[in-house]
Motif scaffolding. Structure first.
Motif, PDB file in Angstrom:
ATOM      1  N   GLN A  19       0.831  -1.201   0.000  1.00 54.47           N
ATOM      2  CA  GLN A  19       0.000   0.000   0.000  1.00 54.47           C
ATOM      3  C   GLN A  19       0.867   1.253   0.000  1.00 54.47           C
ATOM      4  O   GLN A  19       0.579   2.223  -0.684  1.00 54.47           O
ATOM      5  N   ARG A  20       1.970   1.231   0.748  1.00 48.13           N
ATOM      6  CA  ARG A  20       2.882   2.380   0.751  1.00 48.13           C
ATOM      7  C   ARG A  20       3.517   2.571  -0.624  1.00 48.13           C
ATOM      8  O   ARG A  20       3.730   3.699  -1.063  1.00 48.13           O
ATOM      9  N   GLN A  21       3.819   1.471  -1.318  1.00 45.54           N
ATOM     10  CA  GLN A  21       4.358   1.577  -2.678  1.00 45.54           C
ATOM     11  C   GLN A  21       3.336   2.214  -3.612  1.00 45.54           C
ATOM     12  O   GLN A  21       3.677   3.076  -4.425  1.00 45.54           O
ATOM     13  N   ARG A  22       2.080   1.795  -3.502  1.00 42.88           N
ATOM     14  CA  ARG A  22       1.033   2.391  -4.340  1.00 42.88           C
ATOM     15  C   ARG A  22       0.870   3.880  -4.035  1.00 42.88           C
ATOM     16  O   ARG A  22       0.689   4.692  -4.940  1.00 42.88           O
ATOM     17  N   ASP A  23       0.913   4.233  -2.742  1.00 41.78           N
ATOM     18  CA  ASP A  23       0.787   5.639  -2.363  1.00 41.78           C
ATOM     19  C   ASP A  23       1.945   6.467  -2.917  1.00 41.78           C
ATOM     20  O   ASP A  23       1.751   7.579  -3.405  1.00 41.78           O
ATOM     21  N   GLY A  24       3.156   5.928  -2.838  1.00 40.24           N
ATOM     22  CA  GLY A  24       4.321   6.628  -3.380  1.00 40.24           C
ATOM     23  C   GLY A  24       4.238   6.808  -4.876  1.00 40.24           C
ATOM     24  O   GLY A  24       4.564   7.866  -5.404  1.00 40.24           O
ATOM     25  N   ARG A  25       3.776   5.779  -5.553  1.00 40.68           N
ATOM     26  CA  ARG A  25       3.609   5.895  -7.005  1.00 40.68           C
ATOM     27  C   ARG A  25       2.569   6.953  -7.335  1.00 40.68           C
ATOM     28  O   ARG A  25       2.751   7.780  -8.231  1.00 40.68           O
ATOM     29  N   ALA A  26       1.466   6.946  -6.618  1.00 43.76           N
ATOM     30  CA  ALA A  26       0.409   7.923  -6.878  1.00 43.76           C
ATOM     31  C   ALA A  26       0.917   9.339  -6.618  1.00 43.76           C
ATOM     32  O   ALA A  26       0.598  10.265  -7.356  1.00 43.76           O
ATOM     33  N   ARG A  27       1.724   9.501  -5.595  1.00 40.45           N
ATOM     34  CA  ARG A  27       2.237  10.827  -5.263  1.00 40.45           C
ATOM     35  C   ARG A  27       3.204  11.331  -6.322  1.00 40.45           C
ATOM     36  O   ARG A  27       3.218  12.521  -6.664  1.00 40.45           O
ATOM     37  N   LEU A  28       4.019  10.439  -6.877  1.00 43.26           N
ATOM     38  CA  LEU A  28       5.046  10.867  -7.823  1.00 43.26           C
ATOM     39  C   LEU A  28       4.617  10.821  -9.285  1.00 43.26           C
ATOM     40  O   LEU A  28       5.017  11.659 -10.081  1.00 43.26           O
TER      41      LEU A  28
END
Length: 81
Positions: free
Chosen positions: A44-53
């Motif tokens: 989930q943190r990876q998905r959030d980071g991708r969405a942010r960047l």
């Protein structure tokens, strides 16, 4: 006779490779599986980071402006003529 031997050898190698691929797990794969089991929130943190960047809303007018402003690259990149 030689073709049949090659065919049998080739089939045997394919079967061996498939069996090896099913039973083999690399050290890095084992580490990642253990890490994900211990840290359940990592995906989930990876998905959030991708969405942010990367996952940004696109402005169609701005995108069209970029397309129109594009300059065609010449055949010789390092020549200024």
């Amino acid at each position: 006779m030689r073709i049949k031997l090659y065919s049998t050898l080739s089939t045997s190698l394919i079967i061996y490779k498939n069996a090896m691929a099913e039973n083999y797990t690399s050290e890095i794969t084992q580490f990642l599986q253990a890490y994900k089991a211990a840290h359940t929130d990592v995906e989930q943190r990876q998905r959030d980071g991708r969405a942010r960047l990367w996952d940004k809303p696109q402005d169609p007018e701005l995108t069209e402006g970029f397309k129109q402003a594009r300059v065609r690259q010449g055949p010789y990149v390092y020549q200024n003529n």
